[in-house]
Design an enzyme around this catalytic site. Sequence first.
Site, PDB file in Angstrom:
ATOM      1  N   THR A   2      41.296  85.689 -56.498  1.00 49.59           N
ATOM      2  CA  THR A   2      40.457  84.488 -56.447  1.00 49.59           C
ATOM      3  C   THR A   2      38.974  84.826 -56.600  1.00 49.59           C
ATOM      4  O   THR A   2      38.206  84.030 -57.138  1.00 49.59           O
ATOM      5  CB  THR A   2      40.657  83.751 -55.106  1.00 49.59           C
ATOM      6  N   GLU A   4      47.383  83.366 -58.357  1.00 50.47           N
ATOM      7  CA  GLU A   4      46.122  83.831 -57.766  1.00 50.47           C
ATOM      8  C   GLU A   4      46.406  84.505 -56.425  1.00 50.47           C
ATOM      9  O   GLU A   4      47.102  83.937 -55.571  1.00 50.47           O
ATOM     10  CB  GLU A   4      45.181  82.642 -57.505  1.00 50.47           C
TER      11      GLU A   4
HETATM   12 ZN   LIG Z   1      41.581  85.616 -63.072  1.00 49.88          ZN
END
Ligand SMILES: [Zn+2]
Length: 247
Positions: free
Chosen positions: A31, A94
Amino acid sequence: MLNFNLIQQQSPNFNNRIKNYEIDMLVLHYTGMVSTQDALERLCNPSTEVSAHYLIDLDGTCFQLVKETSRAWHAGKSRWAGDSDINSRSIGIELVNPGHQFGYISYSDTQMGALESLSKGILTRYPIPPRHVLGHSDIAPSRRQDPGELLDWRRLAAAGIGLWSNETLTIVNEKKSLGPGATGKEVSHMQKKLAYFGYGIPTSGAYDKETYDVVMAFQRHFRPEKLDGLFDSLCLRRLLDLLRQIE
Ligand SMILES: [Zn+2]
């Protein structure tokens, strides 16, 4: 079955996958933000126009932000094996981590365990070959460093997720490393092999900035013990080993 907590939190940032594209790639990210809450807000804010299918928190909690059948917006301007619409053919995950900008940290065993479980499920649902399990930096080497050299790609490969090379360094026949400014046949040979593997790299025979960025991306993924943008004999051995694995 998922053996971790999955929380649904719908992001408005998605559209339809382009017709005739099959889901055949898995792209991992970090992230790059200080807190999980900030990252979730960014990925769910319509004005940012970014998202991913999943986000995995430090404690292994998993958030589903976009349906797998929809096209999430995680890859940005990117390229792999000549294709530039990576979002249409991939699932994006993510991992919460402040990233290189805000204090890069190791991925915990719990977070890795959740990533393994989630990825294994995805790999049973779609025909994603091991060579198509990639990091954001692999598909956007000049723009991105995530998920970075601290991701345990070896562990993932051992769990059947992606490729790894166990080639090690030998002292004998140690060749000179290729680096910025180098030109000639050895450079174009290296570029062609990296391009054949899938990286978006010119095959000019000149070790330019773009080439350096791709070598760094290769090192982050497959030679994380040495991040210097110099293509040494172990980089070459591992690349050739990876090419053998995908033949
Ligand atoms: Zn990325």
